[in-house]
Design an enzyme around this catalytic site. Structure first.
Site, PDB file in Angstrom:
ATOM      1  N   GLY A 136       0.832  -1.207   0.000  1.00  0.00           N
ATOM      2  CA  GLY A 136       0.000   0.000   0.000  1.00  0.00           C
ATOM      3  C   GLY A 136       0.859   1.247   0.000  1.00  0.00           C
ATOM      4  O   GLY A 136       1.907   1.286   0.640  1.00  0.00           O
ATOM      5  N   LYS A 156      -0.601  -6.666  -4.804  1.00  0.00           N
ATOM      6  CA  LYS A 156      -1.005  -7.988  -5.305  1.00  0.00           C
ATOM      7  C   LYS A 156       0.175  -8.647  -6.021  1.00  0.00           C
ATOM      8  O   LYS A 156       0.991  -7.964  -6.642  1.00  0.00           O
ATOM      9  CB  LYS A 156      -2.119  -7.831  -6.332  1.00  0.00           C
ATOM     10  CG  LYS A 156      -3.446  -7.488  -5.745  1.00  0.00           C
ATOM     11  CD  LYS A 156      -4.477  -7.352  -6.840  1.00  0.00           C
ATOM     12  CE  LYS A 156      -5.177  -6.034  -6.689  1.00  0.00           C
ATOM     13  NZ  LYS A 156      -5.768  -5.522  -7.879  1.00  0.00           N
ATOM     14  N   THR A 207       5.070   1.988   6.137  1.00  0.00           N
ATOM     15  CA  THR A 207       3.651   1.689   6.312  1.00  0.00           C
ATOM     16  C   THR A 207       3.011   2.716   7.239  1.00  0.00           C
ATOM     17  O   THR A 207       3.626   3.141   8.216  1.00  0.00           O
ATOM     18  CB  THR A 207       3.388   0.281   6.907  1.00  0.00           C
ATOM     19  OG1 THR A 207       2.042   0.221   7.385  1.00  0.00           O
ATOM     20  CG2 THR A 207       4.299  -0.075   8.060  1.00  0.00           C
ATOM     21  N   ASP A 243       0.699   1.937   9.079  1.00  0.00           N
ATOM     22  CA  ASP A 243       0.227   1.165  10.238  1.00  0.00           C
ATOM     23  C   ASP A 243       1.244   1.122  11.388  1.00  0.00           C
ATOM     24  O   ASP A 243       0.895   0.757  12.501  1.00  0.00           O
ATOM     25  CB  ASP A 243      -0.090  -0.281   9.824  1.00  0.00           C
ATOM     26  CG  ASP A 243      -1.063  -0.358   8.674  1.00  0.00           C
ATOM     27  OD1 ASP A 243      -1.933   0.516   8.589  1.00  0.00           O
ATOM     28  OD2 ASP A 243      -0.946  -1.288   7.853  1.00  0.00           O
ATOM     29  N   ARG A 298      -4.583  -2.056  10.296  1.00  0.00           N
ATOM     30  CA  ARG A 298      -4.546  -3.543  10.290  1.00  0.00           C
ATOM     31  C   ARG A 298      -4.626  -4.088  11.721  1.00  0.00           C
ATOM     32  O   ARG A 298      -5.513  -3.701  12.472  1.00  0.00           O
ATOM     33  CB  ARG A 298      -3.289  -4.053   9.577  1.00  0.00           C
ATOM     34  CG  ARG A 298      -3.333  -3.855   8.098  1.00  0.00           C
ATOM     35  CD  ARG A 298      -2.456  -4.820   7.370  1.00  0.00           C
ATOM     36  NE  ARG A 298      -1.101  -4.853   7.904  1.00  0.00           N
ATOM     37  CZ  ARG A 298      -0.203  -5.767   7.603  1.00  0.00           C
ATOM     38  NH1 ARG A 298      -0.511  -6.751   6.772  1.00  0.00           N
ATOM     39  NH2 ARG A 298       1.007  -5.724   8.110  1.00  0.00           N
ATOM     40  N   HIS A 355      -8.836   5.456   2.825  1.00  0.00           N
ATOM     41  CA  HIS A 355      -7.569   5.758   2.155  1.00  0.00           C
ATOM     42  C   HIS A 355      -7.166   7.226   2.219  1.00  0.00           C
ATOM     43  O   HIS A 355      -6.065   7.563   1.762  1.00  0.00           O
ATOM     44  CB  HIS A 355      -7.618   5.268   0.703  1.00  0.00           C
ATOM     45  CG  HIS A 355      -7.700   3.776   0.619  1.00  0.00           C
ATOM     46  ND1 HIS A 355      -8.878   3.091   0.814  1.00  0.00           N
ATOM     47  CD2 HIS A 355      -6.743   2.833   0.431  1.00  0.00           C
ATOM     48  CE1 HIS A 355      -8.644   1.797   0.719  1.00  0.00           C
ATOM     49  NE2 HIS A 355      -7.368   1.608   0.488  1.00  0.00           N
TER      50      HIS A 355
HETATM   51  O1  F6P Z   1      -1.239  -1.488   5.288  1.00  0.00           O
HETATM   52  C1  F6P Z   1      -1.763  -0.265   4.918  1.00  0.00           C
HETATM   53  C2  F6P Z   1      -3.264  -0.334   4.797  1.00  0.00           C
HETATM   54  O2  F6P Z   1      -3.735   0.956   4.451  1.00  0.00           O
HETATM   55  C3  F6P Z   1      -3.993  -0.878   6.006  1.00  0.00           C
HETATM   56  O3  F6P Z   1      -4.113   0.067   7.034  1.00  0.00           O
HETATM   57  C4  F6P Z   1      -5.292  -1.309   5.390  1.00  0.00           C
HETATM   58  O4  F6P Z   1      -5.887  -2.364   6.141  1.00  0.00           O
HETATM   59  C5  F6P Z   1      -4.882  -1.802   4.027  1.00  0.00           C
HETATM   60  O5  F6P Z   1      -3.627  -1.215   3.741  1.00  0.00           O
HETATM   61  C6  F6P Z   1      -5.846  -1.454   2.924  1.00  0.00           C
HETATM   62  O6  F6P Z   1      -5.381  -1.993   1.735  1.00  0.00           O
HETATM   63  P1  F6P Z   1      -6.025  -1.711   0.318  1.00  0.00           P
HETATM   64  O7  F6P Z   1      -5.332  -0.518  -0.253  1.00  0.00           O
HETATM   65  O8  F6P Z   1      -5.752  -2.941  -0.456  1.00  0.00           O
HETATM   66  O9  F6P Z   1      -7.486  -1.442   0.509  1.00  0.00           O
END
Ligand code: F6P
Length: 365
Positions: A12, A77, A141, A143, A187, A289
């Site tokens: 991400g 992915k 990250t 997170d 997360r 996001h």
């Molecule tokens: O790891 C970063 C994060 O934004 C998490 O906080 C969240 O659970 C996940 O990625 C969301 O991922 P995606 O962009 O695939 O929706």
């Protein structure tokens, strides 16, 4: 011929990625025998036909340090160990193409790789290192869930965004005498939620590390608002769950998307609260996001820039298989294998939890 160092951003996106890229390029300038390249969309640029790489020179990185996202793109992915390939019967299967990728790197004279990413990306770094790739990791990250570093860049910007959201909800909650639930990312770790709750003055904060009991919230909420006066704001982590319950979300069907998609924690809480007979309106805002995009705050720009400088110096010193780490006040290197071994949870005996309890934030315990 100059040596090539490939920069990859994976997983991400997060505020500060561009500042790392810029710092790597700037630091490499004084090492005149290196040139920096970027692979589009994590390792996909190396794996696709035709190959998609971008030369990262001074011109390419000029003025990008305050821009969100990543100029070389990213993906959460697939990757070299799980590359989606269509079989003859039309089914998409995930195959290990890491050897083909390493061969391509050799053909292109790529001598070192800097992989900027979270735990998923650093697991890929470790596997590539074990296959002989000269790789350096940079922790990224929002997170803040990577161990072996005091902090990841992007996290403080996400906390700032979440805090501003709490500030905004307070005024509307107060005007309407409502209970507002703000669902934030993170997360399995409650770092963003807990920081935003303390900074924004929320009444309650629910994090994955402390499964909550609904009855521990309702008593406080009924005292705070009867729907005609008073209000409350609850910050909940996307990964929070009630005692004995599971995290809310689903496993996406997209090939190569490994993560469990966390969603619904805030709405589940709202529903459960209403079942207890709370009179005040309960509303839910999911920040999503917004926490990942936009301009990095100064702290994250500086952290990201320091990570970039250190990462390139680790290339020069051939400290491969290692990740840059911030150990206040120094920038050091740690083995990637150690960094991915443990998840960085909020510790229940930490100063942050002590502070939250000290100002009466209900943690649902
Ligand atoms: O790891 C970063 C994060 O934004 C998490 O906080 C969240 O659970 C996940 O990625 C969301 O991922 P995606 O962009 O695939 O929706």
């Amino acid at each position: 011929m100059k040596k090539k160092c490939l920069v990859v951003t994976g997983g991400g996106d997060c505020p500060g990625l561009n500042a790392v890229i810029r710092a790597i390029v700037k630091r490499s300038e004084s090492a005149s025998d290196w040139e920096i390249w970027g692979s589009y969309n994590a390792f996909n640029g190396l794996l696709e036909n035709p190959i998609r790489l971008m030369k990262l020179d001074n011109k390419a990185v000029a003025g990008i340090h305050f821009k969100g996202g990543t100029i070389i793109g990213t993906t959460n992915k697939g990757g070299p160990f799980q590359w989606p390939r269509q079989s003859d019967d039309g089914e998409v299967e995930l195959v290990d193409v890491s050897d083909e990728m390493i061969d391509r790197m050799k053909e292109l004279n790529i001598e070192a790789v800097i992989n900027i990413g979270g735990d998923g990306s650093q697991s890929i770094s470790q596997k590539l290192y074990e296959k002989g790739v000269n790789i350096i990791g940079v922790p990224k990250t929002i997170d803040n869930d990577l161990s072996s570093t005091d902090m990841t860049f992007g996290y403080q910007t996400a906390v700032e965004t979440a805090t501003q959201a709490v500030d905004k909800l307070v005024t509307t909650a107060e005007s309407h005498h409502r209970i507002f639930i703000l669902e934030v990312m993170g997360r399995g770790a409650g770092w963003i939620a807990l920081n935003a709750a303390i900074a924004g003055g929320a009444e309650a904060c629910l994090i994955p590390e402390i499964p909550y009991k609904i009855e521990n919230l309702t008593k406080m909420l009924k005292l705070r608002s009867d729907g005609k006066s008073g209000f409350a704001v609850i910050v909940i982590s996307e990964g929070a769950k009630p005692v004995g319950g599971e995290q809310s979300g689903f496993k996406p069907s997209e090939p190569g998307y490994e993560n469990f998609h966390l969603s619904g924690a805030g709405h589940r809480l709202a529903y459960d609260l209403k079942q207890t007979g709370i009179k005040a309106d309960v509303r839910v805002s999911v920040l999503g996001h917004l926490q990942r995009g936009g301009i990095p705050i100064a702290f994250d720009r500086i952290l990201a820039t320091s990570f970039g400088v250190k990462a390139f110096e680790m290339v020069l010193n051939e400290e491969f298989g290692k990740m840059v780490s911030y150990k206040y006040p120094e920038f050091v290197s740690v083995p990637i294998r150690d960094a991915i071994k443990y998840y960085n949870y909020v510790k229940l005996d930490s100063a942050l939890i002590h502070t939250a309890r000290g100002i009466g934030i209900c943690l649902g315990e």
